[in-house]
Enzyme design. Structure first.
Site, PDB file in Angstrom:
ATOM      1  N   GLY A 108     -31.137 -71.543 -39.427  1.00  0.00           N
ATOM      2  CA  GLY A 108     -32.289 -70.721 -39.097  1.00  0.00           C
ATOM      3  C   GLY A 108     -32.251 -70.385 -37.618  1.00  0.00           C
ATOM      4  O   GLY A 108     -31.660 -71.124 -36.826  1.00  0.00           O
ATOM      5  N   GLN A 123     -35.301 -67.639 -29.539  1.00  0.00           N
ATOM      6  CA  GLN A 123     -34.075 -68.387 -29.244  1.00  0.00           C
ATOM      7  C   GLN A 123     -32.952 -67.503 -28.723  1.00  0.00           C
ATOM      8  O   GLN A 123     -31.948 -68.013 -28.225  1.00  0.00           O
ATOM      9  CB  GLN A 123     -33.595 -69.142 -30.492  1.00  0.00           C
ATOM     10  CG  GLN A 123     -34.530 -70.271 -30.909  1.00  0.00           C
ATOM     11  CD  GLN A 123     -33.981 -71.019 -32.088  1.00  0.00           C
ATOM     12  OE1 GLN A 123     -34.183 -70.616 -33.224  1.00  0.00           O
ATOM     13  NE2 GLN A 123     -33.235 -72.090 -31.845  1.00  0.00           N
ATOM     14  N   CYS A 183     -32.018 -78.565 -33.488  1.00  0.00           N
ATOM     15  CA  CYS A 183     -32.352 -77.194 -33.114  1.00  0.00           C
ATOM     16  C   CYS A 183     -31.251 -76.654 -32.206  1.00  0.00           C
ATOM     17  O   CYS A 183     -30.795 -77.357 -31.296  1.00  0.00           O
ATOM     18  CB  CYS A 183     -33.689 -77.185 -32.377  1.00  0.00           C
ATOM     19  SG  CYS A 183     -34.188 -75.558 -31.803  1.00  0.00           S
ATOM     20  N   LEU A 184     -30.840 -75.409 -32.440  1.00  0.00           N
ATOM     21  CA  LEU A 184     -29.781 -74.816 -31.615  1.00  0.00           C
ATOM     22  C   LEU A 184     -30.202 -74.715 -30.146  1.00  0.00           C
ATOM     23  O   LEU A 184     -29.346 -74.664 -29.267  1.00  0.00           O
ATOM     24  CB  LEU A 184     -29.424 -73.420 -32.144  1.00  0.00           C
ATOM     25  CG  LEU A 184     -28.840 -73.373 -33.563  1.00  0.00           C
ATOM     26  CD1 LEU A 184     -28.612 -71.932 -33.986  1.00  0.00           C
ATOM     27  CD2 LEU A 184     -27.544 -74.167 -33.648  1.00  0.00           C
ATOM     28  N   HIS A 191     -40.262 -74.997 -38.955  1.00  0.00           N
ATOM     29  CA  HIS A 191     -39.574 -75.135 -37.661  1.00  0.00           C
ATOM     30  C   HIS A 191     -39.450 -73.768 -36.975  1.00  0.00           C
ATOM     31  O   HIS A 191     -39.712 -73.625 -35.780  1.00  0.00           O
ATOM     32  CB  HIS A 191     -38.203 -75.777 -37.922  1.00  0.00           C
ATOM     33  CG  HIS A 191     -37.323 -75.932 -36.724  1.00  0.00           C
ATOM     34  ND1 HIS A 191     -36.870 -77.161 -36.296  1.00  0.00           N
ATOM     35  CD2 HIS A 191     -36.777 -75.022 -35.874  1.00  0.00           C
ATOM     36  CE1 HIS A 191     -36.107 -76.997 -35.226  1.00  0.00           C
ATOM     37  NE2 HIS A 191     -36.025 -75.704 -34.952  1.00  0.00           N
ATOM     38  N   GLU A 192     -39.068 -72.748 -37.763  1.00  0.00           N
ATOM     39  CA  GLU A 192     -38.876 -71.404 -37.184  1.00  0.00           C
ATOM     40  C   GLU A 192     -40.213 -70.777 -36.785  1.00  0.00           C
ATOM     41  O   GLU A 192     -40.316 -70.143 -35.732  1.00  0.00           O
ATOM     42  CB  GLU A 192     -38.130 -70.490 -38.153  1.00  0.00           C
ATOM     43  CG  GLU A 192     -36.737 -70.963 -38.586  1.00  0.00           C
ATOM     44  CD  GLU A 192     -35.842 -71.414 -37.444  1.00  0.00           C
ATOM     45  OE1 GLU A 192     -35.993 -70.903 -36.320  1.00  0.00           O
ATOM     46  OE2 GLU A 192     -35.001 -72.306 -37.667  1.00  0.00           O
ATOM     47  N   HIS A 240     -41.348 -71.988 -33.500  1.00  0.00           N
ATOM     48  CA  HIS A 240     -40.698 -71.315 -32.358  1.00  0.00           C
ATOM     49  C   HIS A 240     -41.502 -70.103 -31.908  1.00  0.00           C
ATOM     50  O   HIS A 240     -41.587 -69.808 -30.710  1.00  0.00           O
ATOM     51  CB  HIS A 240     -39.293 -70.827 -32.741  1.00  0.00           C
ATOM     52  CG  HIS A 240     -38.212 -71.846 -32.550  1.00  0.00           C
ATOM     53  ND1 HIS A 240     -37.899 -72.375 -31.320  1.00  0.00           N
ATOM     54  CD2 HIS A 240     -37.353 -72.416 -33.435  1.00  0.00           C
ATOM     55  CE1 HIS A 240     -36.893 -73.236 -31.454  1.00  0.00           C
ATOM     56  NE2 HIS A 240     -36.542 -73.284 -32.727  1.00  0.00           N
TER      57      HIS A 240
END
Ligand code: ZN
Length: 176
Positions: free
Chosen positions: A46, A51, A95-96, A137-138, A141
């Site tokens: 995701g 991000q 997380c990236l 989670h997304e 963000h």
């Protein structure tokens, strides 16, 4: 064109509340295409627009992809909302934008996701397990919230310390 770079903690852009998307412009479509590329390249399951430095309410997700073109089914969601939350679940998240760290986070076990696709058509998806975790989670963000904002103060401060050290080492290497 090179891929867009992933914004890393503690970049302040990750703390911004993203703006709703009004018109679905070419810019938005290009951003979505870029985000899909970055997600598979990293690799991740995701990716939210902040991000890659874009403060708009959009994310891409593919929780079941395999490493060949036919196994890829990205979903792009604009202006997502979560409703009908049910039960609780814990999941070990990463997380990236939060390098070299994982932690267990508690979230809603079953959710309904509502939003729009790139054509402006409504999306309604019932999700559970990993998919539900990833969607929450997304969406976080887009509200400037990282998974490390949902863990204990102590764990978070240990990670912040580790990350500061890592950044200091990277800076030292750059300066030879
Ligand atoms: Zn993330």
């Amino acid at each position: 064109m090179p891929l867009r770079e992933v914004v890393l903690f503690p970049d302040p852009r990750l703390k911004l509340v993203s703006k709703p998307i009004g018109e679905i412009t070419d810019e938005i479509r290009m951003l979505a295409a870029d985000m899909i590329e970055v997600m598979y390249d990293e690799p991740g399951i995701g990716l939210a627009a902040p991000q890659v430095g874009a403060s708009v309410r959009m994310f891409v997700i593919d929780t079941e992809w395999s490493d060949d073109e036919v196994g890829r089914h990205p979903t792009v969601v604009l202006n997502p909302e979560i409703s009908e939350r049910e039960g609780r679940i814990t999941w070990d998240e990463g997380c990236l934008s939060v390098p070299d760290y994982n932690a267990v986070v508690e979230r809603d076990a079953k959710i309904t996701l509502r939003g729009l696709d790139l054509e402006g058509k409504p999306i309604v998806e019932r999700a559970e397990g990993l998919r539900a975790v990833c969607i929450q989670h997304e969406v976080d963000h887009l509200d400037g919230i990282l998974f490390i904002d949902r863990i204990s103060r102590l764990k978070r401060s240990l990670y912040v310390k580790k990350r500061r050290k890592q950044l200091a080492e990277e800076a030292a290497e750059r300066h030879g």
